[in-house]
Design an enzyme around this catalytic site. Structure first.
Site, PDB file in Angstrom:
ATOM      1  N   CYS A   1       0.115  -6.970   5.601  1.00 28.58           N
ATOM      2  CA  CYS A   1      -0.639  -7.097   6.863  1.00 28.58           C
ATOM      3  C   CYS A   1      -1.359  -8.432   6.968  1.00 28.58           C
ATOM      4  CB  CYS A   1      -1.623  -5.938   7.014  1.00 28.58           C
ATOM      5  SG  CYS A   1      -2.890  -5.873   5.738  1.00 28.58           S
TER       6      CYS A   1
ATOM      7  N   ARG B   1       1.729  -8.032  16.163  1.00 25.19           N
ATOM      8  CA  ARG B   1       0.450  -7.412  16.507  1.00 25.19           C
ATOM      9  C   ARG B   1       0.162  -7.618  17.999  1.00 25.19           C
ATOM     10  NH1 ARG B   1      -3.669  -6.608  12.828  1.00 25.19           N
ATOM     11  NH2 ARG B   1      -4.782  -5.818  14.653  1.00 25.19           N
TER      12      ARG B   1
ATOM     13  N   GLN C   1      -2.093  -2.148  13.051  1.00 24.37           N
ATOM     14  CA  GLN C   1      -1.257  -2.875  12.099  1.00 24.37           C
ATOM     15  C   GLN C   1       0.033  -2.107  11.808  1.00 24.37           C
ATOM     16  OE1 GLN C   1      -1.981  -6.056  10.595  1.00 24.37           O
ATOM     17  NE2 GLN C   1       0.222  -5.806  10.302  1.00 24.37           N
TER      18      GLN C   1
ATOM     19  N   ASP D   1      -1.038  -4.754   0.078  1.00 26.09           N
ATOM     20  CA  ASP D   1      -2.234  -5.242   0.770  1.00 26.09           C
ATOM     21  C   ASP D   1      -3.165  -5.792  -0.310  1.00 26.09           C
ATOM     22  OD1 ASP D   1      -4.250  -5.655   2.660  1.00 26.09           O
ATOM     23  OD2 ASP D   1      -4.694  -3.534   2.964  1.00 26.09           O
TER      24      ASP D   1
ATOM     25  N   HIS E   1      -5.979   1.665   9.901  1.00 28.36           N
ATOM     26  CA  HIS E   1      -5.655   0.409  10.613  1.00 28.36           C
ATOM     27  C   HIS E   1      -4.404   0.669  11.469  1.00 28.36           C
ATOM     28  CE1 HIS E   1      -5.769  -3.661  11.673  1.00 28.36           C
ATOM     29  NE2 HIS E   1      -5.459  -4.260  10.544  1.00 28.36           N
TER      30      HIS E   1
ATOM     31  N   ARG F   1     -13.689  -3.129  15.371  1.00 30.09           N
ATOM     32  CA  ARG F   1     -13.431  -3.233  13.922  1.00 30.09           C
ATOM     33  C   ARG F   1     -14.763  -2.979  13.225  1.00 30.09           C
ATOM     34  NH1 ARG F   1     -10.091  -7.674  10.517  1.00 30.09           N
ATOM     35  NH2 ARG F   1      -8.480  -6.306  11.343  1.00 30.09           N
TER      36      ARG F   1
END
Ligand code: CP
Ligand code: NVA
Length: 310
Positions: free
Chosen positions: A265, A293, A139, A225, A136, A109
């Site tokens: 998310c 996830r 996700q 988001d 991402h 990340r």
């Protein structure tokens, strides 16, 4: 890599896999999740190690990868910029060469996509994107699996994206192009998606709406988001005023299909990008989405390390 298995793949963007590989992964996820829920041991990765490198904060990504790797019999090494030589300017290329001689798979990340691509270019083992400024993919893998669990195939459906044209939005566009659905994108002016940055070939997979409620009209899934993603905190005040009308509320959900799902998310800010009665309401599947996830990433790691099973 497993002896005899030479096809090394990274997962740096959603478009790194093809539609038929996604079909395989979603089916493996279903099997792996069911076994886990039934307390059936499944440990194909004994003696294998995942290195997780975090240059930004995380709750879900860390817990899901770490728990998932242990469940499959492997182990995990957790590194951050602050507690490794990465924070003291050791070149990414050298870090990749060294780390990938000691572990079997790496999750990163970080900030710029270019950093993870440089790491992958010098890695002997598969590298997974655990979030960059641009993408991402893990996700969206979980989000689409969650949609399939609740509603079946996402092909031909409409996903409404309300909010920032960020890493999540870009990844939704890639997924739409590969899996054959449409994204209705509504962002404040100046925060839109850029098809070139998103890495899509065909702008037919999305439509832009100035009014977020219009973007939600007829949608099968409404998603949003945070207004300010990690790394953009200096823009927080400007974003709070620009995004004030981009809060997914009951009115937007009412414009969508009657059985539309809501996803986020997480982490979420109730009263900013989503109203509390939406995220905590009956159409929200955010907790399944978060749990998934772990299940999708177990299938992903299995695929990248062992190839197709059976
Ligand atoms: N959704 C997600 O990636 O959450 P974390 O930032 O907690 O990992
Ligand atoms: N777009 C958000 C997602 C967090 C999981 C960010 O990049 O901070």
């Amino acid at each position: 890599m497993k002896p005899g298995y030479s096809l090394m793949k990274h997962y740096l963007q959603f478009k790194d896999l093809r539609a038929e590989e996604y079909a395989y992964l979603f089916e493996r996820t279903r099997i792996i999740k069911t076994r886990f829920k039934n307390y059936e041991k499944y440990q194909p990765l004994v003696d294998r190690t995942l290195a997780m490198i975090f240059e930004k904060a995380s709750t879900r990504t860390r817990v899901s990868f770490e728990a998932g790797m242990y469940q499959m019999g492997g182990s995990v090494v957790h590194l951050t910029t602050g507690d490794s030589q990465l924070g003291r300017a050791e070149p990414i290329e050298d870090s990749a060469r060294v780390i990938s001689r000691m572990v079997d798979i790496v999750m990163i990340r970080t900030f710029e996509q270019a950093k993870i691509e440089r790491f992958a270019a010098h890695s002997r083992v598969p590298v997974i994107n655990g979030l960059t400024n641009e993408f991402h993919p893990c996700q969206i893998l979980a989000d689409i699996f969650t949609y399939i669990e609740h509603r079946g195939s996402i092909a031909g459906k409409v996903v409404a994206w309300v909010g920032d044209g960020n890493n999540m939005a870009n990844t939704w566009l890639q997924a739409a192009e590969i899996l054959g659905f449409t994204v209705h994108v509504s962002t404040p002016s100046g925060y839109g998606v850029d098809p070139q940055l998103a890495g899509i070939r065909d702008s037919g997979c999305y439509k832009v709406f100035t009014d977020p409620r219009e973007a939600c009209r007829g949608a099968h899934l409404v998603t949003t988001d945070v207004w300010t993603s990690m790394g953009y905190e200096a823009e927080n005040e400007a974003r709070r005023s620009a995004f004030a009308d981009w809060c997914v509320d009951a009115g937007m959900m009412a414009a969508a299909q009657p059985d539309a799902l809501f996803m986020h998310c997480l982490p979420a800010h109730r009263g900013e990008e989503v109203a509390a009665d939406v995220i905590d309401g009956p159409q929200s599947v955010v907790w399944d989405e978060a749990e998934n996830r772990m299940h999708v990433q177990k299938a992903l790691m299995e695929y990248l390390l062992l190839g197709r099973i059976g």
